[in-house]
Design a protein around this motif. Sequence first.
Motif, PDB file in Angstrom:
ATOM      1  N   LYS A 100       0.989  -5.662  -1.563  1.00 10.20           N
ATOM      2  CA  LYS A 100      -0.128  -5.026  -0.514  1.00 10.20           C
ATOM      3  C   LYS A 100      -0.764  -6.570  -0.515  1.00 10.20           C
ATOM      4  O   LYS A 100      -0.824  -7.473   0.830  1.00 10.20           O
ATOM      5  CB  LYS A 100      -0.545  -4.330  -0.744  1.00 10.20           C
ATOM      6  N   ALA A 101      -0.458  -7.054  -1.318  1.00 11.06           N
ATOM      7  CA  ALA A 101      -1.435  -8.447  -0.840  1.00 11.06           C
ATOM      8  C   ALA A 101      -0.555  -9.293  -0.619  1.00 11.06           C
ATOM      9  O   ALA A 101      -0.785 -10.740   0.358  1.00 11.06           O
ATOM     10  CB  ALA A 101      -1.646  -9.099  -2.999  1.00 11.06           C
ATOM     11  N   SER A 102       0.704  -8.982  -0.328  1.00 13.41           N
ATOM     12  CA  SER A 102       1.385 -10.013  -0.155  1.00 13.41           C
ATOM     13  C   SER A 102       1.733 -10.013   1.807  1.00 13.41           C
ATOM     14  O   SER A 102       2.689 -11.048   2.371  1.00 13.41           O
ATOM     15  CB  SER A 102       2.592 -10.244  -0.514  1.00 13.41           C
ATOM     16  N   GLY A 103       0.866  -8.793   2.442  1.00 12.66           N
ATOM     17  CA  GLY A 103       1.519  -8.721   3.594  1.00 12.66           C
ATOM     18  C   GLY A 103       2.064  -7.769   3.339  1.00 12.66           C
ATOM     19  O   GLY A 103       2.688  -7.531   4.576  1.00 12.66           O
ATOM     20  N   ILE A 104       2.498  -6.792   2.403  1.00  5.43           N
ATOM     21  CA  ILE A 104       3.466  -5.522   3.661  1.00  5.43           C
ATOM     22  C   ILE A 104       2.444  -4.588   2.946  1.00  5.43           C
ATOM     23  O   ILE A 104       2.199  -4.262   2.265  1.00  5.43           O
ATOM     24  CB  ILE A 104       4.774  -5.644   1.914  1.00  5.43           C
ATOM     25  N   ASN A 105       2.080  -3.650   4.103  1.00  3.47           N
ATOM     26  CA  ASN A 105       1.502  -2.334   4.084  1.00  3.47           C
ATOM     27  C   ASN A 105       2.389  -1.450   3.603  1.00  3.47           C
ATOM     28  O   ASN A 105       1.627  -0.635   3.160  1.00  3.47           O
ATOM     29  CB  ASN A 105       0.839  -2.495   5.241  1.00  3.47           C
ATOM     30  N   ALA A 106       3.491  -1.408   4.496  1.00  4.38           N
ATOM     31  CA  ALA A 106       4.335  -0.053   4.079  1.00  4.38           C
ATOM     32  C   ALA A 106       5.178  -0.092   2.919  1.00  4.38           C
ATOM     33  O   ALA A 106       6.180  -0.113   2.508  1.00  4.38           O
ATOM     34  CB  ALA A 106       5.044   0.157   5.149  1.00  4.38           C
ATOM     35  N   VAL A 107       4.697   0.579   1.541  1.00  6.32           N
ATOM     36  CA  VAL A 107       5.121   0.389   0.231  1.00  6.32           C
ATOM     37  C   VAL A 107       4.078   1.389  -0.571  1.00  6.32           C
ATOM     38  O   VAL A 107       3.314   2.137  -0.072  1.00  6.32           O
ATOM     39  CB  VAL A 107       5.142  -1.081  -0.048  1.00  6.32           C
ATOM     40  N   SER A 108       5.522   2.284  -2.064  1.00  2.60           N
ATOM     41  CA  SER A 108       5.107   3.943  -2.274  1.00  2.60           C
ATOM     42  C   SER A 108       5.743   3.498  -3.653  1.00  2.60           C
ATOM     43  O   SER A 108       6.564   2.180  -3.523  1.00  2.60           O
ATOM     44  CB  SER A 108       4.457   4.642  -1.106  1.00  2.60           C
ATOM     45  N   TYR A 109       5.340   4.410  -3.869  1.00  2.00           N
ATOM     46  CA  TYR A 109       6.342   4.161  -5.229  1.00  2.00           C
ATOM     47  C   TYR A 109       6.626   6.187  -5.870  1.00  2.00           C
ATOM     48  O   TYR A 109       5.987   6.524  -4.809  1.00  2.00           O
ATOM     49  CB  TYR A 109       6.071   3.342  -6.317  1.00  2.00           C
ATOM     50  N   LYS A 110       8.080   6.400  -5.985  1.00  6.11           N
ATOM     51  CA  LYS A 110       8.324   7.368  -6.439  1.00  6.11           C
ATOM     52  C   LYS A 110       8.024   7.354  -8.742  1.00  6.11           C
ATOM     53  O   LYS A 110       9.524   6.555  -8.654  1.00  6.11           O
ATOM     54  CB  LYS A 110       9.457   8.174  -5.823  1.00  6.11           C
ATOM     55  N   ILE A 111       8.302   8.539  -8.555  1.00  8.83           N
ATOM     56  CA  ILE A 111       8.919   8.970 -10.133  1.00  8.83           C
ATOM     57  C   ILE A 111       9.847  10.106 -10.412  1.00  8.83           C
ATOM     58  O   ILE A 111       9.427  11.006  -9.990  1.00  8.83           O
ATOM     59  CB  ILE A 111       7.093   8.627 -11.272  1.00  8.83           C
TER      60      ILE A 111
END
Length: 166
Positions: A100-111
């Motif tokens: 997000k700090a690098s400008g990517i807003n569509a980011v998430s995670y799965k475990i």
Amino acid sequence: MEASKSSTTAFVSSPYRRILVPHDGSEMSDRAFKHAMYVAKVANAEIVIFHVMETDSIPPSTLLAFIKPGAGLEEAREEVRTIFEGAVGRMLDERVQAAKASGINAVSYKISSGKPAYAIVIESEASEYDLIVMSSSRIASSIRALGSTARRVLDSTKKPVLLIHE
């Protein structure tokens, strides 16, 4: 009278809308993640960071430390899993914040849990990813054989795979 020249540029849309990035917490996974962030920026794609916990490989002797009076081995395994999942979640949150700090807003995670290669292939096929970006750190011979997880994913998926080794 001079005719005005108009240039038409054909817009080519990216084939990558969703990128799966398997991440095991290693430096090599971080390198693959940086490449995935670059591709995501260029393609305006979503990134999903995916971690697979191998809780089945926890030795019973380790689980003994978590057994409480009146509880069994499965309860101890679940407690260890919860502790691991919390630590993994914090690690993945850091990666999400970096993206997000690098400008990517569509980011998430799965475990997930299980065998990494199998879980990666299942996730990539089930959730309609367009690209898998992962690392291989076990290149050990002059013929550069791949690490077992990377090799299994490459052998088992129909999705494009960007394999990072530096």
